[in-house]
Scaffold this active site. Structure first.
Site, PDB file in Angstrom:
ATOM      1  N   CYS A  20      -8.365 -20.930 -77.167  1.00  0.00           N
ATOM      2  CA  CYS A  20      -7.516 -22.094 -77.450  1.00  0.00           C
ATOM      3  C   CYS A  20      -7.167 -22.830 -76.154  1.00  0.00           C
ATOM      4  O   CYS A  20      -6.713 -22.214 -75.190  1.00  0.00           O
ATOM      5  CB  CYS A  20      -6.253 -21.608 -78.138  1.00  0.00           C
ATOM      6  SG  CYS A  20      -4.930 -22.803 -78.199  1.00  0.00           S
TER       7      CYS A  20
HETATM    8  N1  MHO Z   1      -3.422 -21.141 -83.668  1.00  0.00           N
HETATM    9  C1  MHO Z   1      -3.394 -22.521 -83.293  1.00  0.00           C
HETATM   10  C2  MHO Z   1      -4.585 -22.830 -82.453  1.00  0.00           C
HETATM   11  C3  MHO Z   1      -4.548 -24.183 -81.905  1.00  0.00           C
HETATM   12  S1  MHO Z   1      -5.757 -24.458 -80.903  1.00  0.00           S
HETATM   13  C4  MHO Z   1      -5.555 -25.830 -80.102  1.00  0.00           C
HETATM   14  C5  MHO Z   1      -3.386 -23.385 -84.546  1.00  0.00           C
HETATM   15  O1  MHO Z   1      -4.063 -23.067 -85.506  1.00  0.00           O
HETATM   16  O2  MHO Z   1      -2.666 -24.376 -84.585  1.00  0.00           O
HETATM   17  O3  MHO Z   1      -7.016 -24.143 -81.278  1.00  0.00           O
END
Ligand code: MHO
Length: 217
Positions: A20
């Protein structure tokens, strides 16, 4: 308060995918020698990627760094040590381990570091090393994501949408507020960044509270 948004010195780019991109933005933004950061999508072929439709692209961080202050090897060291997921288990392209090199020297250093890393593991590493191609900046709400969670701080430093991908002070505070960088480095940064006492104290509190925590997403 007049803070340091801009630093005009010669710079180089580095681009990595390692999970991420919110966490990566904080991780690299607070490293001494890093001038600016932005997160986005790269490595694939899908035209005009967006967060909800990134196709075969990967979440990456693009770093502008001052090569007289920090080396590509220093950045690679962080890269190898702070992946969000395993370096050996297959993972969806959105979060894959990816080095996008910008020149021959980066390619060689990255390839060499992959060999060294692979020697430590009994399984094959999934990291890919490819030339940097088109980079598509992510939507504004993804830039300096942790800092944007502190709206008073955002206002205090006068962070506008236009500055989200270019501000030096924003890149650093985005790391300090999640507890990265260390108090000593922050103290020496206060005058360099131009923070007033109230702002410095607020960031100090966040740093103290979150120091030693894990990177999270
Ligand atoms: N667990 C987060 C990841 C965001 S990321 C920018 C979500 O699902 O919002 O991939």
């Amino acid at each position: 308060m007049i803070v340091k948004h801009e630093i005009n010195v010669p710079y180089r780019k580095a681009t990595f995918g390692m999970g991420c991109f919110w966490g990566c933005d904080s991780l690299f933004g607070v490293m001494d020698g890093v001038l600016r950061t932005r997160v986005g999508y790269s490595g694939g072929t899908t035209p005009d990627p967006e967060y909800r439709n990134m196709g075969d692209h990967t979440e990456v961080i693009e770093i502008d760094y001052d090569p007289t202050k920090i080396s590509y090897a220093d950045l690679l060291d962080k890269f190898w040590n702070f992946h969000e997921y395993s370096l050996t288990a297959p993972i969806k392209r959105q979060y894959m381990s990816l080095i996008l090199y910008h020149d021959e020297e980066q390619k060689q250093l990255a390839t060499q570091s992959l060999k060294e890393e692979a020697a430590k593991s009994s399984e094959e590493l999934i990291t890919e090393i490819i030339p940097a191609g088109a980079f598509y900046p992510a939507e504004d709400y993804h830039q300096k994501y942790r800092l944007q969670g502190h709206s008073d701080l955002v206002d205090a430093i006068g962070l506008t949408r236009k500055l989200l991908q270019t501000s030096h002070v924003a890149a650093r505070l985005n790391g300090y507020v999640v507890g990265l960088g260390g108090m000593e480095q922050f103290e020496s940064d206060i005058p360099k960044l131009g923070l007033d006492d109230k702002t410095a104290e607020y960031v100090r509190e966040q740093l103290r509270k979150n120091e030693g925590g894990m990177l999270y997403c």
